[in-house]
Design an enzyme around this catalytic site. Sequence first.
Site, mmCIF file in Angstrom:
data_model
loop_
_atom_site.group_PDB
_atom_site.id
_atom_site.type_symbol
_atom_site.label_atom_id
_atom_site.label_comp_id
_atom_site.label_asym_id
_atom_site.label_seq_id
_atom_site.Cartn_x
_atom_site.Cartn_y
_atom_site.Cartn_z
ATOM 1 N N ASP A 224 0.595 -0.917 0.094
ATOM 2 C CA ASP A 224 0.321 0.035 -0.092
ATOM 3 C C ASP A 224 0.696 1.608 -0.002
ATOM 4 O OD1 ASP A 224 -1.432 -1.729 0.612
ATOM 5 O OD2 ASP A 224 -2.931 -1.259 1.627
ATOM 6 N N ASP A 225 0.172 2.293 -0.156
ATOM 7 C CA ASP A 225 0.989 3.536 0.034
ATOM 8 C C ASP A 225 1.691 4.426 -1.158
ATOM 9 O OD1 ASP A 225 -1.235 4.208 1.850
ATOM 10 O OD2 ASP A 225 0.793 3.827 2.956
ATOM 11 N N HIS A 274 -6.426 2.746 -4.551
ATOM 12 C CA HIS A 274 -6.110 2.871 -2.120
ATOM 13 C C HIS A 274 -6.517 4.738 -2.237
ATOM 14 C CE1 HIS A 274 -5.307 2.447 1.576
ATOM 15 N NE2 HIS A 274 -3.801 2.618 1.175
ATOM 16 N N HIS A 278 -5.747 9.819 -0.106
ATOM 17 C CA HIS A 278 -6.062 8.937 1.362
ATOM 18 C C HIS A 278 -6.319 9.545 2.025
ATOM 19 C CE1 HIS A 278 -3.491 6.045 3.894
ATOM 20 N NE2 HIS A 278 -3.922 5.316 3.367
ATOM 21 N N HIS A 365 4.362 -2.247 2.652
ATOM 22 C CA HIS A 365 3.945 -0.938 2.582
ATOM 23 C C HIS A 365 5.492 -1.073 1.665
ATOM 24 C CE1 HIS A 365 0.953 -0.547 5.431
ATOM 25 N NE2 HIS A 365 0.222 0.203 5.466
HETATM 26 ZN ZN ZN Z 1 -2.795 3.806 3.047
#
Ligand code: ZN
Length: 405
Positions: A224-225, A274, A278, A365
């Site tokens: 993620d991210d 995602h 955010h 991540h």
């Molecule tokens: Zn995230």
Amino acid sequence: MKKLLILIIPLFCITGCSHKEVVTIIENDKELISINYPVTNVGALDDAVSSYVNQIYTNFKKGSQKEKTPELNISYTYKELNESVINISLNTEIKTDKKINKIKTFTYDKNTHKFLSMEDIIEDLDVLDYDIKQKLLEKYQEADMDFLSNVSYDYFTIDDENLTIYFGPAILKNKTNEIIYLDIPLNSLKLLIDIDKSKNTDIYLNIKKKNIDYNDRIVALTFDDGPSRYTSKILDVLKKYDACGTFFVIGNKVDFYDETLTRMLKEGSEIGNHSYSHKWLNRLSREEFERELNKTQEEVQKATGFTPKLFRPTYGGYSDRLKSYTDLYFVLWDVDSRDWKVKSKDKILRNVLPNVKDGSIVLMHDNHAYAANAIETVVKSLKDKGYKFVTVSELLELKKLRENE
Ligand code: ZN
């Protein structure tokens, strides 16, 4: 320690890397913090951007303690107007007991080493001034004439079609926390600089198919991210071990890393959504939520031709209400590396390896170095245990086949 993070990354980049990148800071402790901002390797511009971000971050941390789930969200726009002029905007949203929404923009000429104002870009600004005020009055009925007479045009962005000017809330009699702005078509303006149109690329890629036996033990690694400068290190490891992953990307960063995204697909990994910037989703209206999803879908399509089918909710938070607004499939995880929190390779391995079972989805991540440092051992150990790596879509498909047996 976390404050240092903001300061160190851009400084390191000015001296340590030659590519532009996006720095992402996500914190999920007492506050929800998501910050994305570009690093261009143009010293004065990067200094201005990072010190602005740092100032907002520090003030937010100071003031937010008493509130319930305070949230800070900074996203950006980035445009190279031509070979030497860069235009960046930083959009800050603060949600505590009060809401704050503000925009700051930077326009910098690499050749002359100067920040540019609107006078440097638009000819006859004093003639245009009357027009701008008339249009503001048409758009915002409650605009305050006294304020308008002294208004300055400090903040602006330029895209392929419009010059957009941003104004502070003081120009309205009734203060609002919405961003006040005015679009002016570029073709109605006399410009003092050349503006290059964005290139449109047409790419189409298919996810590489893998031969997975029905009875294989399978695991899906998810990241993620990202994307970020650490993503290619992870991709190198996945390639080396003939593995793959699913990358849940933040849409705001995709444009900076289109080659990384293309590589993911080519090498058999999958891209998931995602959100765009955010934010904590449970707080968003349907329109805001849809915008967060759709903008990321568009960015990924534009960069790769691929349309994501999976969505990972930010901060792992979602509801049936949100689910009902989209066809994207919500993907959580059963193994959490807690990489962003534990930071050390050993702790990441301890959180992951003993907990993986057939059909697991592992959360990591790729916006910092921690998972990138641990990934080779994770992949090698799981491979040694007989696991086959699949994307989340493949994992879901296989699970469905097994259930129907
Ligand atoms: Zn995230």
